[in-house]
Every structure is written in C-alpha cells, then in structure tokens.
Design a protein around this motif. Sequence first.
Motif, PDB file in Angstrom:
ATOM      1  N   ARG A   1      54.784  53.149  40.675  1.00 52.28           N
ATOM      2  CA  ARG A   1      53.956  52.200  39.950  1.00 52.28           C
ATOM      3  C   ARG A   1      54.072  52.525  38.474  1.00 52.28           C
ATOM      4  NH1 ARG A   1      49.214  54.379  38.117  1.00 52.28           N
ATOM      5  NH2 ARG A   1      48.521  56.237  39.207  1.00 52.28           N
ATOM      6  N   ALA A   2      53.913  51.517  37.655  1.00 50.93           N
ATOM      7  CA  ALA A   2      54.040  51.714  36.219  1.00 50.93           C
ATOM      8  C   ALA A   2      52.930  52.640  35.726  1.00 50.93           C
ATOM      9  CB  ALA A   2      53.961  50.369  35.504  1.00 50.93           C
ATOM     10  N   GLN A   3      53.229  53.426  34.719  1.00 50.73           N
ATOM     11  CA  GLN A   3      52.271  54.398  34.203  1.00 50.73           C
ATOM     12  C   GLN A   3      51.036  53.741  33.589  1.00 50.73           C
ATOM     13  OE1 GLN A   3      52.404  57.704  34.566  1.00 50.73           O
ATOM     14  NE2 GLN A   3      54.248  57.435  35.777  1.00 50.73           N
ATOM     15  N   ASP A   4      51.144  52.512  33.147  1.00 48.91           N
ATOM     16  CA  ASP A   4      50.008  51.891  32.475  1.00 48.91           C
ATOM     17  C   ASP A   4      49.037  51.195  33.436  1.00 48.91           C
ATOM     18  OD1 ASP A   4      51.822  49.906  33.120  1.00 48.91           O
ATOM     19  OD2 ASP A   4      51.591  48.825  31.238  1.00 48.91           O
ATOM     20  N   TYR A   5      49.291  51.241  34.715  1.00 49.19           N
ATOM     21  CA  TYR A   5      48.364  50.666  35.684  1.00 49.19           C
ATOM     22  C   TYR A   5      47.199  51.623  35.907  1.00 49.19           C
ATOM     23  CZ  TYR A   5      51.114  46.633  37.152  1.00 49.19           C
ATOM     24  OH  TYR A   5      51.760  45.428  37.195  1.00 49.19           O
ATOM     25  N   VAL A   6      46.008  51.055  36.029  1.00 44.74           N
ATOM     26  CA  VAL A   6      44.803  51.846  36.275  1.00 44.74           C
ATOM     27  C   VAL A   6      44.329  51.541  37.690  1.00 44.74           C
ATOM     28  CG1 VAL A   6      42.424  52.266  35.559  1.00 44.74           C
ATOM     29  CG2 VAL A   6      44.187  51.793  33.837  1.00 44.74           C
ATOM     30  N   ILE A   7      44.165  52.583  38.477  1.00 41.96           N
ATOM     31  CA  ILE A   7      43.754  52.412  39.873  1.00 41.96           C
ATOM     32  C   ILE A   7      42.294  52.003  39.935  1.00 41.96           C
ATOM     33  CG2 ILE A   7      43.405  53.597  42.076  1.00 41.96           C
ATOM     34  CD1 ILE A   7      45.745  55.432  41.269  1.00 41.96           C
ATOM     35  N   ASP A   8      42.038  50.981  40.711  1.00 44.95           N
ATOM     36  CA  ASP A   8      40.672  50.544  41.009  1.00 44.95           C
ATOM     37  C   ASP A   8      40.297  51.226  42.326  1.00 44.95           C
ATOM     38  OD1 ASP A   8      38.388  49.243  41.947  1.00 44.95           O
ATOM     39  OD2 ASP A   8      39.045  47.269  41.253  1.00 44.95           O
TER      40      ASP A   8
ATOM     41  N   THR B   1      47.071  52.736  54.214  1.00 46.67           N
ATOM     42  CA  THR B   1      46.171  52.857  53.070  1.00 46.67           C
ATOM     43  C   THR B   1      46.588  51.876  51.988  1.00 46.67           C
ATOM     44  OG1 THR B   1      47.497  54.599  52.047  1.00 46.67           O
ATOM     45  CG2 THR B   1      45.714  55.300  53.511  1.00 46.67           C
ATOM     46  N   ALA B   2      45.628  51.531  51.133  1.00 38.00           N
ATOM     47  CA  ALA B   2      45.870  50.590  50.054  1.00 38.00           C
ATOM     48  C   ALA B   2      45.504  51.223  48.721  1.00 38.00           C
ATOM     49  CB  ALA B   2      45.041  49.332  50.273  1.00 38.00           C
ATOM     50  N   GLN B   3      46.316  50.930  47.717  1.00 37.90           N
ATOM     51  CA  GLN B   3      46.010  51.365  46.355  1.00 37.90           C
ATOM     52  C   GLN B   3      46.123  50.132  45.453  1.00 37.90           C
ATOM     53  OE1 GLN B   3      48.778  53.755  43.855  1.00 37.90           O
ATOM     54  NE2 GLN B   3      47.146  55.294  44.034  1.00 37.90           N
ATOM     55  N   PHE B   4      44.996  49.698  44.951  1.00 35.49           N
ATOM     56  CA  PHE B   4      44.942  48.506  44.100  1.00 35.49           C
ATOM     57  C   PHE B   4      44.794  48.962  42.654  1.00 35.49           C
ATOM     58  CE2 PHE B   4      42.555  45.078  41.996  1.00 35.49           C
ATOM     59  CZ  PHE B   4      43.429  44.032  42.206  1.00 35.49           C
ATOM     60  N   SER B   5      45.594  48.382  41.771  1.00 35.94           N
ATOM     61  CA  SER B   5      45.534  48.752  40.363  1.00 35.94           C
ATOM     62  C   SER B   5      45.791  47.541  39.476  1.00 35.94           C
ATOM     63  CB  SER B   5      46.550  49.858  40.062  1.00 35.94           C
ATOM     64  OG  SER B   5      47.849  49.458  40.442  1.00 35.94           O
ATOM     65  N   THR B   6      45.356  47.659  38.237  1.00 39.05           N
ATOM     66  CA  THR B   6      45.563  46.598  37.251  1.00 39.05           C
ATOM     67  C   THR B   6      46.123  47.213  35.974  1.00 39.05           C
ATOM     68  OG1 THR B   6      43.286  46.803  36.466  1.00 39.05           O
ATOM     69  CG2 THR B   6      43.701  45.113  38.116  1.00 39.05           C
ATOM     70  N   SER B   7      46.877  46.402  35.247  1.00 36.51           N
ATOM     71  CA  SER B   7      47.416  46.850  33.964  1.00 36.51           C
ATOM     72  C   SER B   7      46.498  46.329  32.864  1.00 36.51           C
ATOM     73  CB  SER B   7      48.833  46.312  33.760  1.00 36.51           C
ATOM     74  OG  SER B   7      48.796  44.925  33.505  1.00 36.51           O
ATOM     75  N   PRO B   8      46.607  46.905  31.671  1.00 28.34           N
ATOM     76  CA  PRO B   8      45.796  46.400  30.552  1.00 28.34           C
ATOM     77  C   PRO B   8      46.055  44.915  30.273  1.00 28.34           C
ATOM     78  CG  PRO B   8      46.731  48.527  29.990  1.00 28.34           C
ATOM     79  CD  PRO B   8      47.353  48.107  31.297  1.00 28.34           C
ATOM     80  N   GLY B   9      47.251  44.448  30.611  1.00 23.93           N
ATOM     81  CA  GLY B   9      47.586  43.047  30.392  1.00 23.93           C
ATOM     82  C   GLY B   9      47.047  42.115  31.470  1.00 23.93           C
ATOM     83  N   GLY B  10      46.440  42.681  32.507  1.00 23.10           N
ATOM     84  CA  GLY B  10      45.850  41.861  33.557  1.00 23.10           C
ATOM     85  C   GLY B  10      46.687  41.729  34.822  1.00 23.10           C
ATOM     86  N   SER B  11      47.901  42.302  34.819  1.00 27.73           N
ATOM     87  CA  SER B  11      48.716  42.257  36.034  1.00 27.73           C
ATOM     88  C   SER B  11      48.055  43.102  37.108  1.00 27.73           C
ATOM     89  CB  SER B  11      50.118  42.809  35.767  1.00 27.73           C
ATOM     90  OG  SER B  11      50.783  42.018  34.823  1.00 27.73           O
TER      91      SER B  11
END
Length: 151
Positions: A23-30, A50-60
Amino acid sequence: MTRQLQAFILALSIVVATCGIGRAQDYVIDQRTSDALTKYLHMSELPMVTAQFSTSPGGSKQLILTGFVTTQFGRNDAERIAIGYLNDPSVNMVDQILLDPHIEDMRGGQQGSGTAGSQSQNSPDQLWNKTMQGIYKNGGQTPSGSGPMLP
C-alpha cells in the motif's frame, strides 16, 4: 479454539505483518472500519479473512483483504461482502487472499472420521504443515531470526 488454530492465526498475523503489504506510504489506516469489516467477514463465515481499510490525504480509498479461504467462491464472496459492507464503488480493492483447500480440514469435529491411515494423513500437524507451506510458497516469510512457529 484449538491450540493449533490459535498458533495458525498468530502465524498468519506475523506473516501478514512481515510481508510488507503493498500500500502507498501516504495512506492512513482507518482502524475502526478495518476492525468492523473484519468482524463482519468473520460473522459471514470467513473466519480467516481480514480487512484493512485506508484513505489517502487526497481522498482515495483502499481496501486490502488478506487471509485464507478454501475455494475461489470463498474469495469472491469475501470481495462481495466487503464491497457491500462499505457501499462505496470507488474503493480500490487489493485482494491478497490465498486459496488453501486444507483449511476446510482444520475445522473441528472432522478428525475422528475416516480410517486410521486417513487420520494420520489429515492430522492437525500434517494440515498445519501443508497450510504453512502454501503460505511460504505464495510469498509469506517467517520473521527473521525466529524458530518454528508452533509452540
């Protein structure tokens, strides 16, 4: 939960943590959403996914599914359930679920069936070894410096 299943889940966690999930380094895990979706998958008869959901600062948004299922149907079902839970078609899905038909043999209550020869071939130790070989074959790595994963 059997001791070997607990050890398997622990080993799976270690493998996932050491594999460097792409995953890209700029994604933040929710974490809250990740935990809730993982619990929902487990309640939907996918106990090893298992699931890992994350978002980027740009909203992706990105969803990484990891774990094990016995069939391609189980893998497709996990994707369908996860997308339905999130109810957001814009989420980028990364499916890292591995297929391993031996997982079905690890379910409780099936050790006592069959002949003595089939019991020895499908013993928990044999099934554990086959499953772990599948993990390593598909890119999983043991933590450096560790010994056997079974206690």
